[in-house]
Design a protein around this motif. Structure first.
Motif, PDB file in Angstrom:
ATOM      1  N   ASP A   1       9.064  -0.308   8.212  1.00  0.00           N
ATOM      2  CA  ASP A   1       8.623  -0.656   9.561  1.00  0.00           C
ATOM      3  C   ASP A   1       7.105  -0.883   9.566  1.00  0.00           C
ATOM      4  N   ASN A   2       6.585  -1.246  10.738  1.00  0.00           N
ATOM      5  CA  ASN A   2       5.164  -1.596  10.844  1.00  0.00           C
ATOM      6  C   ASN A   2       4.256  -0.458  10.411  1.00  0.00           C
ATOM      7  N   LEU A   3       4.578   0.760  10.824  1.00  0.00           N
ATOM      8  CA  LEU A   3       3.738   1.899  10.471  1.00  0.00           C
ATOM      9  C   LEU A   3       3.672   2.084   8.965  1.00  0.00           C
ATOM     10  N   GLU A   4       4.795   2.036   8.305  1.00  0.00           N
ATOM     11  CA  GLU A   4       4.842   2.233   6.856  1.00  0.00           C
ATOM     12  C   GLU A   4       4.073   1.126   6.123  1.00  0.00           C
ATOM     13  N   LEU A   5       4.222  -0.112   6.587  1.00  0.00           N
ATOM     14  CA  LEU A   5       3.489  -1.216   5.964  1.00  0.00           C
ATOM     15  C   LEU A   5       1.994  -1.070   6.185  1.00  0.00           C
ATOM     16  N   ALA A   6       1.596  -0.597   7.357  1.00  0.00           N
ATOM     17  CA  ALA A   6       0.172  -0.388   7.626  1.00  0.00           C
ATOM     18  C   ALA A   6      -0.402   0.690   6.707  1.00  0.00           C
ATOM     19  N   ILE A   7       0.377   1.739   6.452  1.00  0.00           N
ATOM     20  CA  ILE A   7      -0.075   2.787   5.539  1.00  0.00           C
ATOM     21  C   ILE A   7      -0.274   2.222   4.134  1.00  0.00           C
ATOM     22  N   LEU A   8       0.689   1.418   3.677  1.00  0.00           N
ATOM     23  CA  LEU A   8       0.557   0.806   2.348  1.00  0.00           C
ATOM     24  C   LEU A   8      -0.671  -0.087   2.277  1.00  0.00           C
ATOM     25  N   LEU A   9      -0.976  -0.773   3.365  1.00  0.00           N
ATOM     26  CA  LEU A   9      -2.152  -1.637   3.402  1.00  0.00           C
ATOM     27  C   LEU A   9      -3.443  -0.815   3.342  1.00  0.00           C
ATOM     28  N   LEU A  10      -3.545   0.201   4.187  1.00  0.00           N
ATOM     29  CA  LEU A  10      -4.770   0.998   4.258  1.00  0.00           C
ATOM     30  C   LEU A  10      -5.012   1.804   2.986  1.00  0.00           C
ATOM     31  N   ALA A  11      -3.935   2.165   2.290  1.00  0.00           N
ATOM     32  CA  ALA A  11      -4.058   3.011   1.098  1.00  0.00           C
ATOM     33  C   ALA A  11      -4.168   2.219  -0.194  1.00  0.00           C
TER      34      ALA A  11
ATOM     35  N   SER B 271       9.628   7.600  -2.526  1.00  0.00           N
ATOM     36  CA  SER B 271      10.193   6.360  -3.060  1.00  0.00           C
ATOM     37  C   SER B 271       9.329   5.748  -4.150  1.00  0.00           C
ATOM     38  N   GLY B 272       8.145   6.325  -4.396  1.00  0.00           N
ATOM     39  CA  GLY B 272       7.262   5.786  -5.419  1.00  0.00           C
ATOM     40  C   GLY B 272       6.305   4.732  -4.914  1.00  0.00           C
ATOM     41  N   SER B 273       6.238   4.535  -3.597  1.00  0.00           N
ATOM     42  CA  SER B 273       5.322   3.537  -3.033  1.00  0.00           C
ATOM     43  C   SER B 273       3.919   4.084  -2.846  1.00  0.00           C
ATOM     44  N   LEU B 274       3.793   5.398  -2.760  1.00  0.00           N
ATOM     45  CA  LEU B 274       2.489   6.062  -2.694  1.00  0.00           C
ATOM     46  C   LEU B 274       2.385   7.065  -3.820  1.00  0.00           C
TER      47      LEU B 274
END
Length: 219
Positions: free
Chosen positions: A27-37, A82-85
């Motif tokens: 969702d948008n929140l999760e994608l924003a976290i991936l972007l900021l991090a 999930s290994g994304s962070l």
């Protein structure tokens, strides 16, 4: 041969998640976290509190929903599992940075729209704003001197992104990247989905009217 396009990958979690848990719809929140991090933005990583603060400052152009610590913490926990962070440290000082797998998930999700555009357009608005912002950054990078140094570790990071594969086939290709950051293509995709929804609604209405006529004319 299976076509590993973004839609197929994200719309078949029962098939993909067991072999690539990072390769799921976000969702948008999760994608924003991936972007900021992203490592070249977050340095040594961001704490949950820093993520919450930066998410709150995104503004109406990048809608991510209500921001509060528990929601951010749950999203971070799921992305990490999930290994994304990737995480370092403990407790409040635990910091998080996006992995190559997380960056790949971000790219894939930009090309897939799952929400109903006639009810809530926030998914499209977020992705449109993100793609537009990314293109502005890319244009500025092109203007840099040819000998400008890349962020530390960037080459290794992107090599790992390119190496991601499922069943021997690469996941992030040049074509996938090009489509993901094509804002006009994203707009065209959204228009296509709105037209499809309208056609489905019109067909449903026609069926309802047909049944009503049959009942009205029945003995």
């Amino acid at each position: 041969m299976v076509d590993l396009n973004p839609a197929f990958l994200l719309e078949n979690p029962e098939l993909i998640r067991p072999v690539a848990p990072w390769c799921v719809g976000r969702d948008n929140l999760e994608l924003a976290i991936l972007l900021l991090a992203l490592p070249w933005l977050a340095g040594g990583g961001l704490r949950r509190a820093a993520l919450e603060r930066q998410l709150s400052g995104l503004g109406p152009d990048m809608p991510v929903g209500a921001i509060y610590f528990q929601r951010v913490s749950r999203a971070v926990r799921d992305l990490e599992s999930s290994g994304s962070l990737a995480a370092a440290g403990r407790g409040r000082h635990r910091r998080f940075a996006t992995t190559p797998e997380g960056f790949a998930a971000l790219i894939l999700n930009l090309r897939v729209l799952g929400g109903d555009p006639t009810v809530d357009a926030s998914e499209f608005e977020f992705k449109r704003a993100l793609v537009a912002m990314w293109n502005v950054v890319a244009e500025r990078v092109i203007e840099l001197p040819a000998d400008a140094a890349a962020p530390d570790g960037a080459d290794v990071f992107f090599d790992r992104v390119e190496a991601l594969a499922l069943w021997g086939h690469p996941v992030i290709t040049d074509a996938v990247v090009h489509e993901a950051f094509d804002v006009l293509g994203l707009v065209a995709l959204q228009r296509q989905r709105v037209r499809a929804r309208r056609q489905a609604a019109a067909a449903h209405l026609e069926q309802a009217e047909s049944r009503a006529r049959l009942l009205r004319d029945a003995p």
